[in-house]
Design a protein around this motif. Structure first.
Motif, mmCIF file in Angstrom:
data_model
loop_
_atom_site.group_PDB
_atom_site.id
_atom_site.type_symbol
_atom_site.label_atom_id
_atom_site.label_comp_id
_atom_site.label_asym_id
_atom_site.label_seq_id
_atom_site.Cartn_x
_atom_site.Cartn_y
_atom_site.Cartn_z
ATOM 1 N N LEU A 20 -15.853 -40.987 -140.180
ATOM 2 C CA LEU A 20 -15.652 -40.587 -138.782
ATOM 3 C C LEU A 20 -16.921 -39.995 -138.183
ATOM 4 O O LEU A 20 -17.262 -40.274 -137.026
ATOM 5 C CB LEU A 20 -14.502 -39.588 -138.672
ATOM 6 N N ILE A 21 -17.645 -39.203 -138.954
ATOM 7 C CA ILE A 21 -18.906 -38.633 -138.480
ATOM 8 C C ILE A 21 -19.938 -39.729 -138.275
ATOM 9 O O ILE A 21 -20.699 -39.705 -137.305
ATOM 10 C CB ILE A 21 -19.401 -37.548 -139.464
ATOM 11 N N ASN A 22 -19.960 -40.723 -139.166
ATOM 12 C CA ASN A 22 -20.886 -41.847 -139.005
ATOM 13 C C ASN A 22 -20.571 -42.655 -137.752
ATOM 14 O O ASN A 22 -21.488 -43.069 -137.037
ATOM 15 C CB ASN A 22 -20.856 -42.758 -140.230
ATOM 16 N N ILE A 23 -19.300 -42.890 -137.482
ATOM 17 C CA ILE A 23 -18.922 -43.633 -136.275
ATOM 18 C C ILE A 23 -19.317 -42.844 -135.035
ATOM 19 O O ILE A 23 -19.880 -43.395 -134.079
ATOM 20 C CB ILE A 23 -17.414 -43.947 -136.296
ATOM 21 N N TYR A 24 -19.037 -41.553 -135.039
ATOM 22 C CA TYR A 24 -19.392 -40.707 -133.897
ATOM 23 C C TYR A 24 -20.911 -40.681 -133.692
ATOM 24 O O TYR A 24 -21.394 -40.789 -132.568
ATOM 25 C CB TYR A 24 -18.855 -39.293 -134.127
ATOM 26 N N GLY A 25 -21.665 -40.556 -134.769
ATOM 27 C CA GLY A 25 -23.117 -40.541 -134.672
ATOM 28 C C GLY A 25 -23.667 -41.869 -134.190
ATOM 29 O O GLY A 25 -24.633 -41.913 -133.422
ATOM 30 N N PHE A 26 -23.047 -42.962 -134.624
ATOM 31 C CA PHE A 26 -23.508 -44.272 -134.178
ATOM 32 C C PHE A 26 -23.229 -44.469 -132.689
ATOM 33 O O PHE A 26 -24.052 -45.029 -131.960
ATOM 34 C CB PHE A 26 -22.830 -45.371 -134.994
ATOM 35 N N LEU A 27 -22.070 -44.013 -132.231
ATOM 36 C CA LEU A 27 -21.749 -44.153 -130.811
ATOM 37 C C LEU A 27 -22.600 -43.228 -129.943
ATOM 38 O O LEU A 27 -22.966 -43.586 -128.820
ATOM 39 C CB LEU A 27 -20.267 -43.867 -130.574
#
Length: 67
Positions: A20-27
């Motif tokens: 979830l943190i990776n998705i948020y950081g990517f967005l």
């Protein structure tokens, strides 16, 4: 047995939080945020908290309620 189940649960929760943190950081930043050992740390933290709370508990840890 309980300790290993709590470690596995912490590992899975850590893995989900990392994703979830990776998705948020990517967005947000157009790059992934690498949290390499977070699932292992989360599993160890939850295991330690369980052991600490069971040691500090004033109620005995009965294996079964039958006597």
């Amino acid at each position: 047995m309980r300790t290993s189940l709590i470690f596995i649960t912490g590992f899975v929760l850590g893995f989900i939080l990392t994703e979830l943190i990776n998705i948020y950081g990517f967005l947000l930043y157009d790059q992934t945020i690498s949290l390499t050992f977070f699932p292992i740390i989360m599993g160890a933290f939850l295991t330690g908290m369980d052991l600490l709370l069971r040691r500090k508990s004033k109620h005995p840890n009965f294996k079964s309620s039958f006597r």
